[in-house]
Design an enzyme around this catalytic site. Structure first.
Site, mmCIF file in Angstrom:
data_model
loop_
_atom_site.group_PDB
_atom_site.id
_atom_site.type_symbol
_atom_site.label_atom_id
_atom_site.label_comp_id
_atom_site.label_asym_id
_atom_site.label_seq_id
_atom_site.Cartn_x
_atom_site.Cartn_y
_atom_site.Cartn_z
ATOM 1 N N LYS A 22 0.885 -1.290 0.038
ATOM 2 C CA LYS A 22 0.012 0.084 -0.147
ATOM 3 C C LYS A 22 1.045 1.247 0.160
ATOM 4 C CE LYS A 22 -1.665 1.578 4.186
ATOM 5 N NZ LYS A 22 -1.430 3.105 4.480
ATOM 6 N N ASN A 23 1.927 1.231 0.824
ATOM 7 C CA ASN A 23 2.760 2.704 1.233
ATOM 8 C C ASN A 23 3.608 2.784 -0.011
ATOM 9 O OD1 ASN A 23 1.085 3.161 3.239
ATOM 10 N ND2 ASN A 23 2.704 2.474 4.761
ATOM 11 N N ARG A 98 -4.470 10.452 4.480
ATOM 12 C CA ARG A 98 -3.420 11.528 4.622
ATOM 13 C C ARG A 98 -2.441 11.413 3.423
ATOM 14 N NH1 ARG A 98 -2.158 14.088 9.170
ATOM 15 N NH2 ARG A 98 0.116 14.170 8.342
ATOM 16 N N CYS A 122 -4.188 12.745 13.469
ATOM 17 C CA CYS A 122 -5.003 11.633 13.281
ATOM 18 C C CYS A 122 -4.891 10.936 14.562
ATOM 19 C CB CYS A 122 -4.587 11.066 11.931
ATOM 20 S SG CYS A 122 -2.994 10.235 11.883
ATOM 21 N N ARG A 127 1.176 14.812 13.414
ATOM 22 C CA ARG A 127 1.505 14.564 12.165
ATOM 23 C C ARG A 127 1.786 15.824 11.307
ATOM 24 N NH1 ARG A 127 -0.772 9.039 9.505
ATOM 25 N NH2 ARG A 127 0.964 8.997 8.565
ATOM 26 N N PRO A 128 2.613 16.880 11.537
ATOM 27 C CA PRO A 128 2.619 18.030 10.543
ATOM 28 C C PRO A 128 3.255 17.952 9.315
ATOM 29 C CG PRO A 128 4.396 17.885 12.032
ATOM 30 C CD PRO A 128 3.714 16.602 12.571
ATOM 31 N N VAL A 129 3.018 18.670 8.221
ATOM 32 C CA VAL A 129 3.512 18.466 7.048
ATOM 33 C C VAL A 129 4.607 19.551 6.631
ATOM 34 C CG1 VAL A 129 1.649 17.066 5.794
ATOM 35 C CG2 VAL A 129 1.580 19.536 6.026
ATOM 36 N N ASP A 130 5.037 20.133 7.691
ATOM 37 C CA ASP A 130 5.977 21.376 7.485
ATOM 38 C C ASP A 130 7.271 20.890 6.717
ATOM 39 O OD1 ASP A 130 6.660 19.505 9.670
ATOM 40 O OD2 ASP A 130 8.037 20.748 10.517
ATOM 41 N N LEU A 131 7.642 19.511 6.803
ATOM 42 C CA LEU A 131 8.976 19.196 6.082
ATOM 43 C C LEU A 131 8.643 19.089 4.551
ATOM 44 C CD1 LEU A 131 10.448 16.657 8.529
ATOM 45 C CD2 LEU A 131 11.074 18.792 8.288
ATOM 46 N N ASP A 312 5.030 0.716 11.929
ATOM 47 C CA ASP A 312 3.751 0.174 11.482
ATOM 48 C C ASP A 312 3.765 -1.423 11.725
ATOM 49 O OD1 ASP A 312 3.076 2.517 10.374
ATOM 50 O OD2 ASP A 312 3.634 1.847 8.335
ATOM 51 N N ILE A 334 8.375 7.139 16.736
ATOM 52 C CA ILE A 334 8.251 7.883 15.553
ATOM 53 C C ILE A 334 7.070 8.655 15.561
ATOM 54 C CG2 ILE A 334 7.688 7.713 12.987
ATOM 55 C CD1 ILE A 334 10.402 6.456 13.497
ATOM 56 N N ARG A 404 -8.330 -0.550 4.902
ATOM 57 C CA ARG A 404 -7.691 0.513 4.432
ATOM 58 C C ARG A 404 -6.159 -0.140 3.948
ATOM 59 N NH1 ARG A 404 -6.403 4.949 7.883
ATOM 60 N NH2 ARG A 404 -5.022 5.411 6.136
HETATM 61 C C1 EPZ Z 1 4.560 6.762 6.198
HETATM 62 O O1 EPZ Z 1 3.817 7.867 6.817
HETATM 63 C C2 EPZ Z 1 3.439 5.632 6.085
HETATM 64 N N1 EPZ Z 1 2.559 6.214 5.104
HETATM 65 C C3 EPZ Z 1 3.132 5.429 7.442
HETATM 66 O O2 EPZ Z 1 2.361 4.272 7.490
HETATM 67 C C4 EPZ Z 1 4.162 5.159 8.442
HETATM 68 O O3 EPZ Z 1 3.978 4.975 9.746
HETATM 69 C C5 EPZ Z 1 5.221 6.248 8.361
HETATM 70 O O4 EPZ Z 1 5.777 6.559 7.218
HETATM 71 C C6 EPZ Z 1 6.567 6.024 9.196
HETATM 72 O O5 EPZ Z 1 7.317 4.738 8.574
HETATM 73 C C7 EPZ Z 1 2.573 6.115 3.863
HETATM 74 O O6 EPZ Z 1 3.672 5.757 3.551
HETATM 75 C C8 EPZ Z 1 1.563 6.474 2.949
HETATM 76 P P1 EPZ Z 1 6.690 10.378 8.189
HETATM 77 P P2 EPZ Z 1 4.598 9.294 6.741
HETATM 78 O O7 EPZ Z 1 6.801 11.519 7.281
HETATM 79 O O8 EPZ Z 1 5.192 9.420 5.595
HETATM 80 C C9 EPZ Z 1 7.068 13.626 11.495
HETATM 81 C C10 EPZ Z 1 0.420 3.106 7.768
HETATM 82 O O9 EPZ Z 1 -0.162 2.335 8.788
HETATM 83 N N2 EPZ Z 1 6.867 14.842 10.550
HETATM 84 O O10 EPZ Z 1 7.830 9.297 7.858
HETATM 85 O O11 EPZ Z 1 3.075 10.651 6.878
HETATM 86 C C11 EPZ Z 1 5.797 12.853 11.890
HETATM 87 O O12 EPZ Z 1 4.844 13.493 12.464
HETATM 88 C C12 EPZ Z 1 1.110 4.382 8.018
HETATM 89 O O13 EPZ Z 1 0.455 2.067 6.691
HETATM 90 C C13 EPZ Z 1 6.885 15.960 10.691
HETATM 91 O O14 EPZ Z 1 7.384 16.442 11.762
HETATM 92 O O15 EPZ Z 1 5.216 9.313 7.822
HETATM 93 C C14 EPZ Z 1 6.314 11.714 12.263
HETATM 94 O O16 EPZ Z 1 6.621 11.765 13.556
HETATM 95 C C15 EPZ Z 1 0.833 5.158 9.216
HETATM 96 N N3 EPZ Z 1 6.713 17.086 9.809
HETATM 97 C C16 EPZ Z 1 7.808 11.502 11.682
HETATM 98 O O17 EPZ Z 1 7.953 12.611 10.955
HETATM 99 C C17 EPZ Z 1 6.557 16.513 8.494
HETATM 100 O O18 EPZ Z 1 6.282 17.394 7.387
HETATM 101 C C18 EPZ Z 1 7.835 10.200 10.449
HETATM 102 O O19 EPZ Z 1 6.687 10.574 9.686
HETATM 103 C C19 EPZ Z 1 6.434 15.067 8.286
HETATM 104 C C20 EPZ Z 1 6.577 14.313 9.165
#
Ligand code: EPZ
Length: 426
Positions: A22-23, A98, A122, A127-131, A312, A334, A404
């Site tokens: 999926k991911n 998301r 969620c 889970r911010p998107v600042d990066l 995960d 994480i 999902r």
């Molecule tokens: C991906 O989410 C996966 N989703 C998640 O799987 C998985 O848990 C996660 O990576 C970690 O491995 C998909 O691939 C679709 P991140 P993602 O950005 O990309 C922080 C599942 O169950 N962060 O690597 O959203 C964030 O809050 C799902 O299948 C910021 O601070 O995860 C987290 O603490 C759930 N700012 C950490 O980074 C940002 O702009 C890692 O998140 C982005 C992230």
């Protein structure tokens, strides 16, 4: 809403085919927006999130044809957005999934504009998107936040840049990579995520004509190209589904061959499981998992970005440790709120104490079936695993989360002897 009724106690014995990831599939579908010639993806799993991503791409102007994959594994999607009819990912779709935010990079890179709803928090954290936004700004996009939407513009196209992530983010790395392949000049992404899904995305982009170096490392070097063409790309096997079924086999004292499972993608988890007493054997079609001898031992584990133990698989690991001999300490690094399964596992007799980001699990002899409630995707499946091993009947409610991310989960488990049925909630 559906629920699963499980009668626990039968060891899982047999084979389970592993679906496409999926991911990996979700960012690959977003990557189709980068080429007016379209993209053919094979081995795409049939999941609710894939349906949501398809709906979003159609909203943006893509035409999608779905047929069975030629080798009978998953579906083949031909996705083509010859031109965009909209630049907007609306709140109603983003709030459900998301990963919708992954259209941001491709839309700005090829179309010069994107308007994507801010996803909000969620069940597993803030889970911010600042990066994601920082990366696009480094590539010259102008970003404004308006009425709950991210509005990104690059009317003259993106420019190569240097993106140094302060922390590892899978999604932000994917967005940065998809934006950089069509930017003018060179881009370096430092502290890039190294998850196999990123490698799969890079391989697909390269097949479409992108120039990417450093794949598999934390430094990606991209030389932008003017356009990308069509490619045919099979989605990699789902390593989280693989790890989940490996733990299901171990928890029930079974013996299961995971067909298509890639042991090298679950190495960290396999190492922890092996030290708990789980045996892994490579086979021609994947690998076999069985409990080596008797009850498992409690072992400590900490989640980390790849190649570390995946967050995960944390909930499933807790279910596994809940009947191990001795204690196990699980630390989640994480996400800040990913212990929602703990009170539900406790309803089944698990002995777990949470202290901040860590949880201490003291193994009990046996779990006991109970009605439980699923809160997020991986929490849901941890309850299914617990139910398979528990004495008596477990009813897992609100399993839309499960749909999902797990393709035909009850069918795959039933084929290995599990007693599990899906019921419609009234
Ligand atoms: C991906 O989410 C996966 N989703 C998640 O799987 C998985 O848990 C996660 O990576 C970690 O491995 C998909 O691939 C679709 P991140 P993602 O950005 O990309 C922080 C599942 O169950 N962060 O690597 O959203 C964030 O809050 C799902 O299948 C910021 O601070 O995860 C987290 O603490 C759930 N700012 C950490 O980074 C940002 O702009 C890692 O998140 C982005 C992230």
């Amino acid at each position: 809403m559906d629920r699963l009724r499980i009668r626990g106690g039968s060891p899982l014995i047999g084979e389970i085919p592993i679906s496409g990831a999926k991911n990996a599939a979700l960012p690959l579908m977003a990557a189709a927006l980068l080429s007016s010639d379209g993209l053919t993806l094979e081995n795409v799993p049939e999941l609710a999130d894939i349906v949501s991503m398809s709906a979003l791409l159609k909203e943006l102007g893509a035409d999608i044809q779905a047929t069975p994959s030629p080798d009978g594994r998953g579906r083949r999607l031909f996705i083509r957005a010859e031109r965009f009819t909209s630049f907007e990912a609306p709140y109603d779709i983003v709030r459900k999934m998301r990963a919708s935010v992954l259209v941001l990079g491709p839309l700005v890179a090829r179309g010069g504009e994107a308007k994507v709803s801010l996803p909000g928090g969620c069940a597993i954290g803030n889970r911010p998107v600042d990066l994601h936004l920082m990366a696009l700004e480094e590539l010259g996009a102008e970003i404004e936040l308006e009425a709950g939407y991210i509005h990104a513009r690059a009317p003259k196209g993106l420019k190569g840049g240097r993106i140094a992530f302060p922390m590892v983010s899978v999604g932000a790395t994917e967005n940065a990579l998809m934006a950089a392949v069509l930017a003018h000049g060179e881009t370096t992404i430092l502290n890039a995520a190294r998850e196999p899904e990123i490698g799969d995305l890079a391989a697909c982009l390269i097949a479409m004509g992108a120039k990417i170096g450093g794949v598999g490392t934390d430094t990606l070097r991209i030389t932008g190209v003017a356009r990308l063409g069509h490619a045919v790309h099979p989605v990699i096997a789902d390593r989280i589904e693989t790890g989940t079924f490996a733990m299901a086999a171990a928890l029930t004292g079974g013996d299961v061959e995971l067909i298509g499972g890639q042991l090298d993608h679950v190495e960290a988890a396999a190492k922890v499981l092996a030290s708990a007493g789980v045996a892994f054997t490579a086979t021609a079609r994947g690998f076999r998992v069985a409990r080596a001898n008797g009850r498992l031992e409690g072992v400590d584990m900490m989640t980390e970005p790849y190649p570390g133990f995946p967050t995960d698989l944390q909930a499933q690991f807790m279910a596994l440790m809940s009947t191990a001999k001795g204690a196990a300490m699980v630390t989640e690094t994480i996400f800040e709120n990913r212990f929602m399964h703990v009170p539900e596992l406790a309803r089944m007799g698990a002995n777990i104490n949470v202290h901040g980001a860590s949880a201490m699990i003291r193994g009990v002899e046996r779990l006991k079936g109970a009605p439980v409630m699923a809160t997020d995707l991986r929490a849901s499946v941890s309850l299914v695993l617990a139910g398979l091993a528990a004495e008596g009947e477990t009813v897992v409610n609100r399993i839309y989360h499960l749909d999902r991310g797990y393709e035909r989960v009850e069918r795959k488990l039933t084929a290995c002897g599990a007693e599990i049925v899906r019921e419609r909630e009234t």
